[in-house]
Design a protein around this motif. Sequence first.
Motif, PDB file in Angstrom:
ATOM      1  N   VAL A   1     -38.735 -18.678  26.963  1.00 24.33           N
ATOM      2  CA  VAL A   1     -39.615 -19.143  25.899  1.00 24.33           C
ATOM      3  C   VAL A   1     -40.985 -18.551  26.178  1.00 24.33           C
ATOM      4  CG1 VAL A   1     -40.645 -21.147  24.778  1.00 24.33           C
ATOM      5  CG2 VAL A   1     -38.299 -21.270  25.637  1.00 24.33           C
ATOM      6  N   VAL A   2     -41.495 -17.812  25.199  1.00 25.04           N
ATOM      7  CA  VAL A   2     -42.775 -17.122  25.340  1.00 25.04           C
ATOM      8  C   VAL A   2     -43.763 -17.725  24.347  1.00 25.04           C
ATOM      9  CG1 VAL A   2     -43.957 -14.899  25.220  1.00 25.04           C
ATOM     10  CG2 VAL A   2     -41.592 -14.999  26.026  1.00 25.04           C
ATOM     11  N   VAL A   3     -44.944 -18.094  24.836  1.00 25.94           N
ATOM     12  CA  VAL A   3     -45.990 -18.663  23.996  1.00 25.94           C
ATOM     13  C   VAL A   3     -47.230 -17.786  24.121  1.00 25.94           C
ATOM     14  CG1 VAL A   3     -47.432 -20.693  23.576  1.00 25.94           C
ATOM     15  CG2 VAL A   3     -45.088 -20.983  24.384  1.00 25.94           C
ATOM     16  N   ALA A   4     -47.806 -17.413  22.961  1.00 27.46           N
ATOM     17  CA  ALA A   4     -49.005 -16.568  22.974  1.00 27.46           C
ATOM     18  C   ALA A   4     -49.818 -16.818  21.705  1.00 27.46           C
ATOM     19  CB  ALA A   4     -48.623 -15.094  23.073  1.00 27.46           C
ATOM     20  N   ASN A   5     -50.999 -16.244  21.674  1.00 30.59           N
ATOM     21  CA  ASN A   5     -51.897 -16.431  20.539  1.00 30.59           C
ATOM     22  C   ASN A   5     -51.513 -15.612  19.320  1.00 30.59           C
ATOM     23  OD1 ASN A   5     -53.584 -18.301  21.800  1.00 30.59           O
ATOM     24  ND2 ASN A   5     -54.714 -16.679  22.830  1.00 30.59           N
ATOM     25  N   SER A   6     -50.749 -14.552  19.515  1.00 32.17           N
ATOM     26  CA  SER A   6     -50.373 -13.708  18.379  1.00 32.17           C
ATOM     27  C   SER A   6     -48.882 -13.361  18.440  1.00 32.17           C
ATOM     28  CB  SER A   6     -51.198 -12.427  18.347  1.00 32.17           C
ATOM     29  OG  SER A   6     -50.792 -11.543  19.366  1.00 32.17           O
ATOM     30  N   LYS A   7     -48.343 -13.070  17.272  1.00 36.28           N
ATOM     31  CA  LYS A   7     -46.948 -12.661  17.175  1.00 36.28           C
ATOM     32  C   LYS A   7     -46.724 -11.367  17.954  1.00 36.28           C
ATOM     33  CE  LYS A   7     -43.535 -11.400  13.707  1.00 36.28           C
ATOM     34  NZ  LYS A   7     -43.277 -11.221  12.273  1.00 36.28           N
ATOM     35  N   ARG A   8     -47.686 -10.470  17.892  1.00 36.26           N
ATOM     36  CA  ARG A   8     -47.588  -9.194  18.596  1.00 36.26           C
ATOM     37  C   ARG A   8     -47.485  -9.400  20.103  1.00 36.26           C
ATOM     38  NH1 ARG A   8     -51.232  -5.879  20.873  1.00 36.26           N
ATOM     39  NH2 ARG A   8     -52.997  -7.066  20.097  1.00 36.26           N
ATOM     40  N   GLU A   9     -48.260 -10.330  20.651  1.00 37.32           N
ATOM     41  CA  GLU A   9     -48.201 -10.627  22.088  1.00 37.32           C
ATOM     42  C   GLU A   9     -46.835 -11.189  22.477  1.00 37.32           C
ATOM     43  OE1 GLU A   9     -52.074 -12.245  24.061  1.00 37.32           O
ATOM     44  OE2 GLU A   9     -52.000 -12.984  21.990  1.00 37.32           O
ATOM     45  N   VAL A  10     -46.286 -12.065  21.650  1.00 38.15           N
ATOM     46  CA  VAL A  10     -44.968 -12.645  21.919  1.00 38.15           C
ATOM     47  C   VAL A  10     -43.915 -11.548  21.926  1.00 38.15           C
ATOM     48  CG1 VAL A  10     -43.162 -14.156  21.015  1.00 38.15           C
ATOM     49  CG2 VAL A  10     -45.531 -14.939  21.040  1.00 38.15           C
ATOM     50  N   GLU A  11     -43.925 -10.692  20.901  1.00 36.45           N
ATOM     51  CA  GLU A  11     -42.945  -9.609  20.815  1.00 36.45           C
ATOM     52  C   GLU A  11     -43.074  -8.644  21.981  1.00 36.45           C
ATOM     53  OE1 GLU A  11     -43.758  -8.129  16.898  1.00 36.45           O
ATOM     54  OE2 GLU A  11     -42.291  -9.488  15.987  1.00 36.45           O
ATOM     55  N   SER A  12     -44.302  -8.344  22.375  1.00 34.21           N
ATOM     56  CA  SER A  12     -44.532  -7.441  23.504  1.00 34.21           C
ATOM     57  C   SER A  12     -43.988  -8.029  24.799  1.00 34.21           C
ATOM     58  CB  SER A  12     -46.027  -7.151  23.646  1.00 34.21           C
ATOM     59  OG  SER A  12     -46.283  -6.399  24.792  1.00 34.21           O
ATOM     60  N   GLN A  13     -44.248  -9.298  25.021  1.00 31.77           N
ATOM     61  CA  GLN A  13     -43.769  -9.958  26.242  1.00 31.77           C
ATOM     62  C   GLN A  13     -42.243 -10.007  26.268  1.00 31.77           C
ATOM     63  OE1 GLN A  13     -45.848 -10.999  28.767  1.00 31.77           O
ATOM     64  NE2 GLN A  13     -44.032 -11.417  29.964  1.00 31.77           N
ATOM     65  N   CYS A  14     -41.618 -10.305  25.128  1.00 36.45           N
ATOM     66  CA  CYS A  14     -40.148 -10.331  25.051  1.00 36.45           C
ATOM     67  C   CYS A  14     -39.579  -8.946  25.351  1.00 36.45           C
ATOM     68  CB  CYS A  14     -39.690 -10.816  23.683  1.00 36.45           C
ATOM     69  SG  CYS A  14     -39.907 -12.591  23.407  1.00 36.45           S
ATOM     70  N   SER A  15     -40.200  -7.912  24.821  1.00 40.20           N
ATOM     71  CA  SER A  15     -39.740  -6.541  25.079  1.00 40.20           C
ATOM     72  C   SER A  15     -39.869  -6.190  26.553  1.00 40.20           C
ATOM     73  CB  SER A  15     -40.531  -5.540  24.240  1.00 40.20           C
ATOM     74  OG  SER A  15     -40.233  -5.708  22.880  1.00 40.20           O
ATOM     75  N   GLN A  16     -40.967  -6.606  27.179  1.00 40.89           N
ATOM     76  CA  GLN A  16     -41.160  -6.340  28.608  1.00 40.89           C
ATOM     77  C   GLN A  16     -40.097  -7.046  29.438  1.00 40.89           C
ATOM     78  OE1 GLN A  16     -45.179  -7.170  29.896  1.00 40.89           O
ATOM     79  NE2 GLN A  16     -46.037  -6.138  28.105  1.00 40.89           N
ATOM     80  N   ILE A  17     -39.777  -8.272  29.081  1.00 37.71           N
ATOM     81  CA  ILE A  17     -38.738  -9.013  29.798  1.00 37.71           C
ATOM     82  C   ILE A  17     -37.397  -8.296  29.667  1.00 37.71           C
ATOM     83  CG2 ILE A  17     -37.374 -11.151  29.812  1.00 37.71           C
ATOM     84  CD1 ILE A  17     -40.007 -12.602  28.953  1.00 37.71           C
ATOM     85  N   GLU A  18     -37.033  -7.925  28.447  1.00 41.97           N
ATOM     86  CA  GLU A  18     -35.771  -7.207  28.226  1.00 41.97           C
ATOM     87  C   GLU A  18     -35.704  -5.925  29.038  1.00 41.97           C
ATOM     88  OE1 GLU A  18     -33.801  -6.577  24.386  1.00 41.97           O
ATOM     89  OE2 GLU A  18     -35.368  -7.904  23.583  1.00 41.97           O
ATOM     90  N   ASP A  19     -36.768  -5.130  28.990  1.00 42.88           N
ATOM     91  CA  ASP A  19     -36.797  -3.856  29.710  1.00 42.88           C
ATOM     92  C   ASP A  19     -36.632  -4.053  31.210  1.00 42.88           C
ATOM     93  OD1 ASP A  19     -37.155  -2.530  27.304  1.00 42.88           O
ATOM     94  OD2 ASP A  19     -39.321  -2.277  27.582  1.00 42.88           O
ATOM     95  N   LYS A  20     -37.357  -5.011  31.766  1.00 41.26           N
ATOM     96  CA  LYS A  20     -37.295  -5.248  33.208  1.00 41.26           C
ATOM     97  C   LYS A  20     -35.906  -5.735  33.620  1.00 41.26           C
ATOM     98  CE  LYS A  20     -39.876  -7.072  37.048  1.00 41.26           C
ATOM     99  NZ  LYS A  20     -41.123  -7.695  37.483  1.00 41.26           N
ATOM    100  N   ILE A  21     -35.315  -6.588  32.816  1.00 42.11           N
ATOM    101  CA  ILE A  21     -33.977  -7.089  33.136  1.00 42.11           C
ATOM    102  C   ILE A  21     -32.957  -5.961  33.087  1.00 42.11           C
ATOM    103  CG2 ILE A  21     -32.090  -8.499  32.222  1.00 42.11           C
ATOM    104  CD1 ILE A  21     -34.193 -10.669  31.692  1.00 42.11           C
TER     105      ILE A  21
END
Length: 93
Positions: A57-77
């Motif tokens: 579960v990712v919480v951020a101030n903007s939709k772009r930040e949430v999407e970026s964090q999700c992408s980083q998690i996917e890539d690292k995994i």
Amino acid sequence: MHIGILIMTFSLPGCGSLKEKRQRIGGMHERFGRSLMVAVCESGEHDRHDASEWSFVVVANSKREVESQCSQIEDKIQRTVEGRVVNVSRELL
């Protein structure tokens, strides 16, 4: 405030015990749970040795930040987990 839910399901071929499963998948909390933006838990496939499901579960101030964090998690995994990602789902709230 924007919230994203990322759910990833893994196949762990040849994994024969819960101990081996923890070794192969282990460290998710340490890798991703340190961020104040991310909560992580094993959310499914608890009783199977050869599969695992994790939710982030990712919480951020903007939709772009949430999407970026999700992408980083996917890539690292994809680079670090000793298994195959068989399903990924994302939901933005």
